[in-house]
Design a protein around this motif. Structure first.
Motif, mmCIF file in Angstrom:
data_model
loop_
_atom_site.group_PDB
_atom_site.id
_atom_site.type_symbol
_atom_site.label_atom_id
_atom_site.label_comp_id
_atom_site.label_asym_id
_atom_site.label_seq_id
_atom_site.Cartn_x
_atom_site.Cartn_y
_atom_site.Cartn_z
ATOM 1 N N LYS A 35 0.850 -1.185 0.000
ATOM 2 C CA LYS A 35 0.000 0.000 0.000
ATOM 3 C C LYS A 35 0.889 1.240 0.000
ATOM 4 O O LYS A 35 2.017 1.197 0.483
ATOM 5 N N PRO A 36 0.399 2.382 -0.521
ATOM 6 C CA PRO A 36 1.227 3.585 -0.558
ATOM 7 C C PRO A 36 1.588 4.119 0.821
ATOM 8 O O PRO A 36 2.628 4.746 1.008
ATOM 9 N N LEU A 37 0.711 3.873 1.811
ATOM 10 C CA LEU A 37 0.943 4.417 3.153
ATOM 11 C C LEU A 37 0.375 3.462 4.191
ATOM 12 O O LEU A 37 -0.770 3.021 4.068
ATOM 13 N N THR A 38 1.173 3.146 5.180
ATOM 14 C CA THR A 38 0.693 2.340 6.304
ATOM 15 C C THR A 38 1.140 3.021 7.591
ATOM 16 O O THR A 38 2.299 3.382 7.733
ATOM 17 N N ALA A 39 0.204 3.211 8.521
ATOM 18 C CA ALA A 39 0.501 3.885 9.789
ATOM 19 C C ALA A 39 0.445 2.880 10.931
ATOM 20 O O ALA A 39 -0.577 2.211 11.126
ATOM 21 N N TYR A 40 1.547 2.776 11.677
ATOM 22 C CA TYR A 40 1.616 1.865 12.812
ATOM 23 C C TYR A 40 1.457 2.628 14.119
ATOM 24 O O TYR A 40 2.093 3.657 14.332
ATOM 25 N N CYS A 41 0.601 2.104 14.975
ATOM 26 C CA CYS A 41 0.269 2.747 16.255
ATOM 27 C C CYS A 41 1.451 2.731 17.212
ATOM 28 O O CYS A 41 2.129 1.723 17.352
ATOM 29 N N ARG A 42 1.668 3.881 17.890
ATOM 30 C CA ARG A 42 2.679 3.947 18.943
ATOM 31 C C ARG A 42 2.089 4.487 20.246
ATOM 32 O O ARG A 42 2.830 4.850 21.152
ATOM 33 N N PHE A 49 -4.815 -2.163 16.461
ATOM 34 C CA PHE A 49 -3.390 -2.391 16.708
ATOM 35 C C PHE A 49 -2.917 -3.654 15.985
ATOM 36 O O PHE A 49 -3.615 -4.655 16.006
ATOM 37 N N PRO A 50 -1.770 -3.641 15.317
ATOM 38 C CA PRO A 50 -0.711 -2.646 15.394
ATOM 39 C C PRO A 50 -0.894 -1.450 14.457
ATOM 40 O O PRO A 50 -0.027 -0.584 14.423
ATOM 41 N N LEU A 51 -1.991 -1.406 13.719
ATOM 42 C CA LEU A 51 -2.190 -0.268 12.825
ATOM 43 C C LEU A 51 -2.856 0.881 13.586
ATOM 44 O O LEU A 51 -3.670 0.667 14.474
ATOM 45 N N CYS A 52 -2.513 2.099 13.218
ATOM 46 C CA CYS A 52 -3.105 3.306 13.808
ATOM 47 C C CYS A 52 -4.527 3.485 13.289
ATOM 48 O O CYS A 52 -4.769 3.358 12.097
ATOM 49 N N ASP A 53 -5.465 3.755 14.190
ATOM 50 C CA ASP A 53 -6.833 4.064 13.776
ATOM 51 C C ASP A 53 -7.219 5.495 14.138
ATOM 52 O O ASP A 53 -8.403 5.841 14.118
ATOM 53 N N GLY A 54 -6.246 6.320 14.468
ATOM 54 C CA GLY A 54 -6.519 7.708 14.838
ATOM 55 C C GLY A 54 -6.803 7.884 16.322
ATOM 56 O O GLY A 54 -7.037 8.997 16.787
ATOM 57 N N GLY A 55 -6.784 6.793 17.082
ATOM 58 C CA GLY A 55 -7.076 6.851 18.515
ATOM 59 C C GLY A 55 -6.109 7.724 19.301
ATOM 60 O O GLY A 55 -6.427 8.171 20.408
ATOM 61 N N HIS A 56 -4.937 8.003 18.733
ATOM 62 C CA HIS A 56 -3.958 8.854 19.426
ATOM 63 C C HIS A 56 -4.480 10.266 19.635
ATOM 64 O O HIS A 56 -4.068 10.950 20.571
ATOM 65 N N VAL A 57 -5.409 10.704 18.773
ATOM 66 C CA VAL A 57 -5.942 12.067 18.896
ATOM 67 C C VAL A 57 -6.671 12.219 20.231
ATOM 68 O O VAL A 57 -6.425 13.163 20.990
ATOM 69 N N LYS A 58 -7.545 11.259 20.533
ATOM 70 C CA LYS A 58 -8.292 11.282 21.801
ATOM 71 C C LYS A 58 -7.334 11.142 22.984
ATOM 72 O O LYS A 58 -7.462 11.848 23.998
ATOM 73 N N HIS A 59 -6.381 10.235 22.864
ATOM 74 C CA HIS A 59 -5.394 10.029 23.935
ATOM 75 C C HIS A 59 -4.604 11.305 24.196
ATOM 76 O O HIS A 59 -4.418 11.708 25.351
ATOM 77 N N ASN A 60 -4.135 11.959 23.112
ATOM 78 C CA ASN A 60 -3.345 13.183 23.273
ATOM 79 C C ASN A 60 -4.164 14.283 23.931
ATOM 80 O O ASN A 60 -3.675 15.012 24.802
ATOM 81 N N ASN A 66 1.762 13.615 23.301
ATOM 82 C CA ASN A 66 2.006 14.037 21.907
ATOM 83 C C ASN A 66 2.398 12.868 21.023
ATOM 84 O O ASN A 66 3.200 13.019 20.111
ATOM 85 N N VAL A 67 1.848 11.703 21.276
ATOM 86 C CA VAL A 67 2.243 10.544 20.480
ATOM 87 C C VAL A 67 1.529 10.528 19.131
ATOM 88 O O VAL A 67 0.435 11.034 18.965
ATOM 89 N N GLY A 68 2.204 9.961 18.151
ATOM 90 C CA GLY A 68 1.659 9.805 16.815
ATOM 91 C C GLY A 68 2.230 8.546 16.195
ATOM 92 O O GLY A 68 3.126 7.917 16.743
ATOM 93 N N PRO A 69 1.713 8.171 15.025
ATOM 94 C CA PRO A 69 2.086 6.901 14.426
ATOM 95 C C PRO A 69 3.450 6.914 13.743
ATOM 96 O O PRO A 69 4.014 7.966 13.455
ATOM 97 N N LEU A 70 3.940 5.729 13.467
ATOM 98 C CA LEU A 70 5.064 5.553 12.549
ATOM 99 C C LEU A 70 4.478 5.301 11.171
ATOM 100 O O LEU A 70 3.665 4.394 10.996
ATOM 101 N N LEU A 71 4.857 6.141 10.209
ATOM 102 C CA LEU A 71 4.338 6.022 8.853
ATOM 103 C C LEU A 71 5.332 5.289 7.963
ATOM 104 O O LEU A 71 6.502 5.648 7.921
ATOM 105 N N LEU A 72 4.843 4.274 7.272
ATOM 106 C CA LEU A 72 5.635 3.636 6.216
ATOM 107 C C LEU A 72 5.102 4.140 4.886
ATOM 108 O O LEU A 72 3.926 3.970 4.582
#
Ligand code: FES
Length: 75
Positions: A35-42, A49-60, A66-72
């Motif tokens: 895929k052109p872009l894959t975001a892994y949750c941190r 999980f292990p993929l980011c679903d945007g849940g970091h926004v609520k957590h932050n 200030n956590v965010g994903p690792l983008l491939l």
């Protein structure tokens, strides 16, 4: 000795890394990727999980973290 990490709702995940940044996101460019872009949750909060679903926004917002994903990214 063994260490046990306990993650509690409402606590920050990232106590010290790049705290001057609004959100810590890192990118890795790879040549072979289905895929052109894959975001892994941190943040450990993703429902996909292990993929980011945007849940970091609520957590932050809830914790001031200030956590965010690792983008491939495909080159
Ligand atoms: Fe965890 Fe996005 S949901 S980094």
């Amino acid at each position: 000795s063994s260490a046990m990490v306990v993650r509690v709702e409402g606590q920050t995940i990232n106590p010290e890394i790049r705290k001057t940044e609004e959100k810590v996101v890192d990118s890795v460019v790879v040549t072979e990727l289905s895929k052109p872009l894959t975001a892994y949750c941190r943040c450990w909060r993703s429902g996909t999980f292990p993929l980011c679903d945007g849940g970091h926004v609520k957590h932050n917002k809830a914790t001031g973290d200030n956590v965010g994903p690792l983008l491939l990214k495909k080159q």
